[in-house]
Write a protein that holds these residues in place. Structure first.
Motif, PDB file in Angstrom:
ATOM      1  N   UNK A 174     -10.736 -13.282   6.793  1.00 16.16           N
ATOM      2  CA  UNK A 174     -11.660 -12.156   6.820  1.00 16.16           C
ATOM      3  C   UNK A 174     -11.360 -11.169   7.933  1.00 16.16           C
ATOM      4  N   UNK A 175     -10.281 -11.424   8.711  1.00 13.80           N
ATOM      5  CA  UNK A 175      -9.890 -10.488   9.752  1.00 13.80           C
ATOM      6  C   UNK A 175     -10.557 -10.707  11.091  1.00 13.80           C
ATOM      7  N   UNK A 176     -11.218 -11.854  11.273  1.00 14.53           N
ATOM      8  CA  UNK A 176     -11.883 -12.145  12.543  1.00 14.53           C
ATOM      9  C   UNK A 176     -11.267 -13.403  13.173  1.00 14.53           C
ATOM     10  N   UNK A 177     -11.280 -13.447  14.519  1.00 17.44           N
ATOM     11  CA  UNK A 177     -10.732 -14.588  15.236  1.00 17.44           C
ATOM     12  C   UNK A 177     -11.678 -15.769  15.133  1.00 17.44           C
ATOM     13  N   UNK A 178     -11.134 -16.945  14.811  1.00 13.76           N
ATOM     14  CA  UNK A 178     -11.953 -18.151  14.728  1.00 13.76           C
ATOM     15  C   UNK A 178     -12.401 -18.638  16.102  1.00 13.76           C
ATOM     16  N   UNK A 179     -11.743 -18.189  17.149  1.00  8.39           N
ATOM     17  CA  UNK A 179     -12.055 -18.657  18.489  1.00  8.39           C
ATOM     18  C   UNK A 179     -13.087 -17.768  19.182  1.00  8.39           C
ATOM     19  N   UNK A 180     -12.828 -16.455  19.218  1.00  7.81           N
ATOM     20  CA  UNK A 180     -13.739 -15.554  19.939  1.00  7.81           C
ATOM     21  C   UNK A 180     -14.502 -14.611  19.028  1.00  7.81           C
ATOM     22  N   UNK A 181     -14.188 -14.575  17.733  1.00  9.28           N
ATOM     23  CA  UNK A 181     -14.923 -13.742  16.791  1.00  9.28           C
ATOM     24  C   UNK A 181     -14.553 -12.277  16.817  1.00  9.28           C
ATOM     25  N   UNK A 182     -13.481 -11.912  17.521  1.00 11.10           N
ATOM     26  CA  UNK A 182     -13.108 -10.507  17.647  1.00 11.10           C
ATOM     27  C   UNK A 182     -12.501 -10.008  16.335  1.00 11.10           C
ATOM     28  N   UNK A 183     -12.940  -8.823  15.883  1.00 13.56           N
ATOM     29  CA  UNK A 183     -12.363  -8.213  14.687  1.00 13.56           C
ATOM     30  C   UNK A 183     -10.950  -7.728  14.991  1.00 13.56           C
ATOM     31  N   UNK A 184     -10.037  -7.987  14.094  1.00  9.85           N
ATOM     32  CA  UNK A 184      -8.645  -7.631  14.313  1.00  9.85           C
ATOM     33  C   UNK A 184      -8.326  -6.270  13.694  1.00  9.85           C
ATOM     34  N   UNK A 185      -7.421  -5.515  14.306  1.00  7.73           N
ATOM     35  CA  UNK A 185      -7.017  -4.253  13.689  1.00  7.73           C
ATOM     36  C   UNK A 185      -6.263  -4.511  12.393  1.00  7.73           C
ATOM     37  N   UNK A 186      -6.519  -3.659  11.420  1.00 12.36           N
ATOM     38  CA  UNK A 186      -5.839  -3.809  10.138  1.00 12.36           C
ATOM     39  C   UNK A 186      -4.394  -3.327  10.252  1.00 12.36           C
ATOM     40  N   UNK A 187      -3.558  -3.877   9.409  1.00 12.37           N
ATOM     41  CA  UNK A 187      -2.126  -3.572   9.484  1.00 12.37           C
ATOM     42  C   UNK A 187      -1.858  -2.101   9.256  1.00 12.37           C
ATOM     43  N   UNK A 188      -2.640  -1.463   8.386  1.00  8.54           N
ATOM     44  CA  UNK A 188      -2.382  -0.071   8.041  1.00  8.54           C
ATOM     45  C   UNK A 188      -3.034   0.919   9.003  1.00  8.54           C
ATOM     46  N   UNK A 189      -3.749   0.443  10.017  1.00  9.98           N
ATOM     47  CA  UNK A 189      -4.369   1.369  10.960  1.00  9.98           C
ATOM     48  C   UNK A 189      -3.322   2.232  11.653  1.00  9.98           C
ATOM     49  N   UNK A 190      -2.159   1.655  11.928  1.00  8.08           N
ATOM     50  CA  UNK A 190      -1.064   2.432  12.506  1.00  8.08           C
ATOM     51  C   UNK A 190       0.243   1.841  11.994  1.00  8.08           C
ATOM     52  N   UNK A 191       1.048   2.664  11.342  1.00  8.64           N
ATOM     53  CA  UNK A 191       2.311   2.203  10.766  1.00  8.64           C
ATOM     54  C   UNK A 191       3.433   3.138  11.200  1.00  8.64           C
ATOM     55  N   UNK A 192       4.573   2.555  11.485  1.00  4.13           N
ATOM     56  CA  UNK A 192       5.771   3.320  11.828  1.00  4.13           C
ATOM     57  C   UNK A 192       6.963   2.712  11.105  1.00  4.13           C
ATOM     58  N   UNK A 193       7.870   3.566  10.666  1.00  2.00           N
ATOM     59  CA  UNK A 193       9.090   3.071  10.031  1.00  2.00           C
ATOM     60  C   UNK A 193      10.215   4.063  10.282  1.00  2.00           C
ATOM     61  N   UNK A 194      11.358   3.531  10.623  1.00  2.00           N
ATOM     62  CA  UNK A 194      12.569   4.334  10.807  1.00  2.00           C
ATOM     63  C   UNK A 194      13.623   3.784   9.870  1.00  2.00           C
ATOM     64  N   UNK A 195      14.172   4.655   9.034  1.00  2.00           N
ATOM     65  CA  UNK A 195      15.187   4.251   8.076  1.00  2.00           C
ATOM     66  C   UNK A 195      16.378   5.177   8.232  1.00  2.00           C
ATOM     67  N   UNK A 196      17.382   4.704   8.963  1.00  2.00           N
ATOM     68  CA  UNK A 196      18.538   5.550   9.209  1.00  2.00           C
ATOM     69  C   UNK A 196      18.133   6.794   9.979  1.00  2.00           C
ATOM     70  N   UNK A 197      18.470   7.974   9.459  1.00  2.00           N
ATOM     71  CA  UNK A 197      18.182   9.213  10.197  1.00  2.00           C
ATOM     72  C   UNK A 197      16.779   9.770   9.960  1.00  2.00           C
ATOM     73  N   UNK A 198      15.937   9.085   9.192  1.00  2.00           N
ATOM     74  CA  UNK A 198      14.598   9.594   8.907  1.00  2.00           C
ATOM     75  C   UNK A 198      13.561   8.601   9.426  1.00  2.00           C
ATOM     76  N   UNK A 199      12.325   9.093   9.603  1.00  2.00           N
ATOM     77  CA  UNK A 199      11.267   8.239  10.142  1.00  2.00           C
ATOM     78  C   UNK A 199       9.921   8.766   9.671  1.00  2.00           C
ATOM     79  N   UNK A 200       8.923   7.870   9.695  1.00  2.00           N
ATOM     80  CA  UNK A 200       7.563   8.237   9.308  1.00  2.00           C
ATOM     81  C   UNK A 200       6.582   7.463  10.167  1.00  2.00           C
TER      82      UNK A 200
END
Length: 463
Positions: A174-200
């Protein structure tokens, strides 16, 4: 006259084993009459063990132990370790009962603890760590079953996701820590990709609770071996159902279509058109759900998103779009003018095209960002837009959502925001542009891809 009983030369009371002083006739601790103790014989017969008396000859004698501290070898056995009688024929006193152990009992062969010199203390090895009263949250169930008393590791197994707050707990589904209960950031909150000479780079922004943008970037080669770069950027329609799923499905489908068609010799503009159709089919498929689901949520509309893309080759630049995401051309020589290469499918663009408002008036209206074209099952007739350009100089292509161009709307404003070395360092340039939007307020999701023109040879990347 009768003679007084002669005291035996013993150092301890035969009854309680308390130390005796020379000349004592009675034990000072228990009152035992020391006169009945027989005199010490000249030799010490071997005691029987388990009823067997070893033969006097040919005996395999045990090796004597170290000294008992008085210059004599320590006895092989203490008196309390073996059943039998002493040298005078009296039964040996049983060892005192041991105190109740706090830990698991010692092995049967361990000697009873005594303060007498030369007595060996055999104790079982103690573990370095004791099991916890409750399961350690840093350990998996499989580890607990395999090792009942394991040494706790520094964190959960590498295969599990670690909490960003406590760095120890396992993150549940569910995206929460079983130990401290902290909500985790979602994977898509910040995404970076570099493919050869281009990047996003894509970021959730400062006001939205999730990132509904998605992108796809990649490099390939044309049939003649010339390099080609591809970037697709999609923006989920927030008023639609599952906009994040729509943008992700569209970007993947369009990117895969382009990277598959270009090496086969398909013209880049035709490949872009086909890629937009493939993205449309992927988004439409998200609306195919069981009838029971539609009955439970009859007011939900179909998933939807916008799309914009670019293909860069050695001498050709192709763009395609549906919606209000944009492509900008920023030349390396900033003394030459930049340009916007797409036209929005929006209410504001229609007002300007019809001559009813100028651009400033149209985009100042609250209806400005109402889109008139999108990908989705409930969209109007799909009209993919494509265009081809042949720039006569080097530059960089900016592919972005309105989360960026809201803060750099004109081509000149976008060129001012793009770093001078963006063509050589596209990932750095994309990060700078996302930062520009966040500094401006970050009201929307922000996604941008940068492609140098002309397409560098295969294997070239950012410095």
């Amino acid at each position: 006259m009768s003679q007084m009983p002669q005291q035996a030369a013993v150092s301890k009371c035969p009854s309680c084993e308390e130390p005796l002083e020379s000349g004592d006739r009675f034990c000072g601790a228990c009152g035992y009459d020391l006169s009945v103790v027989p005199a010490r014989p000249e030799d010490s017969p071997t005691l029987a063990v388990n009823g067997a008396v070893p033969a006097p000859d040919g005996v395999d004698w045990p090796v004597a132990r170290d000294s008992d501290g008085h210059g004599r070898p320590a006895p092989v056995h203490a008196a309390a370790e073996l059943p039998g009688t002493d040298s005078g024929g009296s039964p040996l006193l049983p060892p005192p009962p041991p105190a109740p152990p706090a830990a698991p009992p010692a092995a049967p062969s361990a000697a009873a603890e005594s303060s007498a010199p030369g007595v060996r203390f055999d104790r079982p090895d103690e573990p370095d760590e004791y099991p916890l009263q409750a399961p350690d949250p840093r350990l998996t169930a499989e580890q607990d079953a395999a090792a009942p008393v394991p040494a706790p590791p520094a964190g959960p197994p590498a295969a599990e996701k670690v909490c960003v707050a406590c760095r120890a707990g396992r993150v549940d589904d569910d995206g929460y820590c079983e130990n401290c209960g902290h909500a985790q950031p979602r994977e898509r909150d910040h995404m970076e990709q570099e493919s050869g000479p281009i990047a996003a780079v894509s970021d959730r922004g400062l006001r939205h609770h999730r990132n509904e943008d998605a992108f796809s970037v990649g490099c390939t080669a044309l049939p003649d071996g010339a390099p080609a770069s591809v970037a697709i950027v999609c923006d989920g329609v927030s008023s639609a159902t599952r906009p994040d799923d729509a943008s992700l499905a569209a970007s993947r489908a369009a990117g895969e279509s382009l990277l598959g068609a270009l090496p086969r010799g398909t013209h880049p503009q035709q490949a872009m058109h086909d890629a937009i159709l493939a993205a449309s089919h992927a988004v439409n498929a998200l609306a195919d759900e069981p009838a029971t689901a539609r009955e439970q949520a009859p007011h939900q509309n179909a998933p939807a998103c916008t799309l914009v893309g670019a293909v860069v080759t050695a001498g050709l630049l192709v763009v395609g779009w549906v919606g209000d995401s944009r492509v900008y051309w920023v030349p390396a020589d900033r003394s030459t003018p930049p340009a916007r290469l797409t036209e929005d499918d929006s209410w504001a663009a229609q007002m300007v095209a019809a001559g009813l408002m100028n651009e400033a008036e149209a985009y100042a209206d609250e209806r400005a960002h109402a889109i008139t074209g999108w990908l989705g099952a409930d969209a109007y007739e799909l009209e993919p837009h494509t265009a081809s350009f042949k720039p006569d100089r080097a530059g960089v292509v900016v592919v972005c959502t309105d989360g960026l161009w809201n803060y750099a709307e004109s081509a000149e404003e976008m060129a001012d925001a793009v770093p001078l070395d963006a063509a050589a360092r596209p990932l750095h340039g994309a990060r700078v542009l996302v930062g520009h939007a966040l500094d401006g307020g970050g009201h929307d999701n922000v996604t941008v891809a940068l492609l140098p023109f002309p397409a560098p040879p295969q294997g070239a990347g950012s410095a």
